[in-house]
Design an enzyme around this catalytic site. Structure first.
Site, PDB file in Angstrom:
ATOM      1  N   SER A   1       7.829 -31.144  -8.309  1.00 51.34           N
ATOM      2  CA  SER A   1       8.980 -30.450  -7.749  1.00 51.34           C
ATOM      3  C   SER A   1       9.222 -30.896  -6.310  1.00 51.34           C
ATOM      4  CB  SER A   1       8.659 -28.950  -7.791  1.00 51.34           C
ATOM      5  OG  SER A   1       9.481 -28.256  -6.905  1.00 51.34           O
TER       6      SER A   1
ATOM      7  N   TYR B   1       2.717 -21.225  -6.103  1.00 55.86           N
ATOM      8  CA  TYR B   1       3.378 -22.119  -7.064  1.00 55.86           C
ATOM      9  C   TYR B   1       3.483 -23.529  -6.477  1.00 55.86           C
ATOM     10  CZ  TYR B   1       7.137 -24.687  -9.222  1.00 55.86           C
ATOM     11  OH  TYR B   1       7.874 -25.706  -9.784  1.00 55.86           O
TER      12      TYR B   1
ATOM     13  N   LYS C   1       1.594 -27.345  -7.523  1.00 51.32           N
ATOM     14  CA  LYS C   1       2.224 -28.659  -7.785  1.00 51.32           C
ATOM     15  C   LYS C   1       1.574 -29.730  -6.912  1.00 51.32           C
ATOM     16  CE  LYS C   1       5.050 -27.506 -10.998  1.00 51.32           C
ATOM     17  NZ  LYS C   1       4.797 -27.932 -12.370  1.00 51.32           N
TER      18      LYS C   1
END
Ligand code: UDP
Length: 335
Positions: free
Chosen positions: A124, A149, A153
């Site tokens: 992302s 989150y 990643k």
């Protein structure tokens, strides 16, 4: 190629399965449907005329995952299965560490056990944080993550780099997505947010159809031309096609680690999205201006030159197309 798609019934996963099948590959989906529904498989079949093989399993379950690798001859893996709600990750970080990092550890372990060495990973643009320069290129520095989150990643990217360094046969492509929106032009697959949507476009379509009363624009005092935040909104079908291209590039390469930004290269503000939605649907959207949302960066959009040059890929849909398709999808699922 026979491609295992973890999370293949999800939003980006299902569109990628369609593109894989349409490009002549076989798709083997594993999904535990925690965030998707089995009817997606029927709709993939309606679009492509081909039914992907499905295993209802959790990719953290290495025993069951290993059994799939024994049964199917897997040439490569696209790993989507992960949790993705930024706010939830702040409240429940362990869920994110366990599922997002643990899931990739399991998948990579089982791949190695079965000598499968080709991986495409969904990352992302959150890894760039608030970039100093836009459009942001792949060589920009990785910023400290704002949420668990985002951190998962970053850790997953690092894990892939470490496996690449340790294993001369390993090939991987890390795709850094910008803001995927839209739905398949057929109206048969799209995004199915559970509960109140966090993302802008599902919130807009749910407001337009009457499920939500009004949209809140999170801040109009940013240092941007209209005061709202700027993002790079990419049609999910264009994003899906990039996965197939990334995989095909890996299949023609030896030991390689690719990192690509997958975005349109153009920034659009929240007001641009609202205005375009109103234009393509010929309607008025109920919205108000609210406070800034914590953790939002002011502007981020992709330098996508590397993907265009090296993947033989180019986004073809406009924001108008994406919003029209998202609206068709919203109307179809509420029938
Ligand atoms: N946004 C908004 N209202 C909403 C949801 C999102 O104004 O109800 C804004 C958000 O502040 C950001 C942009 O829309 O500037 C895109 O947010 P989204 O959550 O879709 O994606 P993100 O960029 O955070 O991954």
């Amino acid at each position: 190629m026979n491609i295992l798609v973890t999370g293949g019934a999800g939003f980006i996963g299902s569109h990628t399965v369609v593109e894989l099948l349409e490009a002549g590959h076989n798709a083997i989906i594993i999904d535990d449907f925690r965030n998707s529904t089995p009817s997606v498989i029927d709709n993939i079949e309606k679009i492509t005329g081909k039914r992907p093989t499905l295993y209802k399993i959790d990719c953290n379950n290495t025993t069951e995952l290993s059994a799939v690798f024994r049964k199917e001859k897997i040439d490569g893996v696209i790993h989507f299965a992960a949790d993705k709600a930024v706010g939830e990750s702040v409240k429940n970080p362990l869920k994110y560490y366990k599922n997002n990092i643990g899931g990739l550890v399991s998948v990579t372990e089982v791949m190695k056990e079965h000598n499968c060495n080709t991986l495409v990973f969904s990352s992302s643009c959150t890894v760039y944080g608030n970039p100093e320069v836009v459009p942001v290129s792949e060589s920009a520095s990785i910023q400290p993550a704002h949420s668990p989150y985002g951190y998962t990643k970053q850790v997953c990217e690092r894990l892939i780099q470490d496996v690449y360094t340790s294993d001369n046969s390993f090939k991987a492509s890390i795709l850094r997505y910008f803001n995927p929106i839209g739905a398949h032009p057929s109206g048969l697959i799209g995004e199915l947010p559970i509960g109140t949507p966090n993302n802008l476009v599902p919130y807009i379509t749910q407001t337009a159809i009457g499920i939500r009363e009004e949209l809140t624009v999170f801040g109009n005092d940013y240092n941007t031309p209209d005061g709202s935040c700027i993002r790079d909104y990419i049609h999910v079908v264009d994003l899906a096609k990039a996965h197939v291209k990334a995989l095909e590039k890996l299949s023609h390469s030896e030991h390689i680690l690719d990192i690509f930004n997958i975005g349109t290269g153009n920034g659009a503000s929240v007001y641009d999205i609202i205005k375009t939605f109103e234009k393509v649907t010929d309607s008025k959207l109920n919205y108000k201006v609210g406070k800034r949302r914590e953790g939002d960066v002011e502007r981020v959009y992709a330098d996508n030159k590397k993907a265009i040059q090296e993947l033989n890929w180019k986004p073809k849909y406009t924001i108008d197309d994406a919003l029209m398709h998202a609206w068709n999808w919203e109307q179809n699922i509420r029938k």
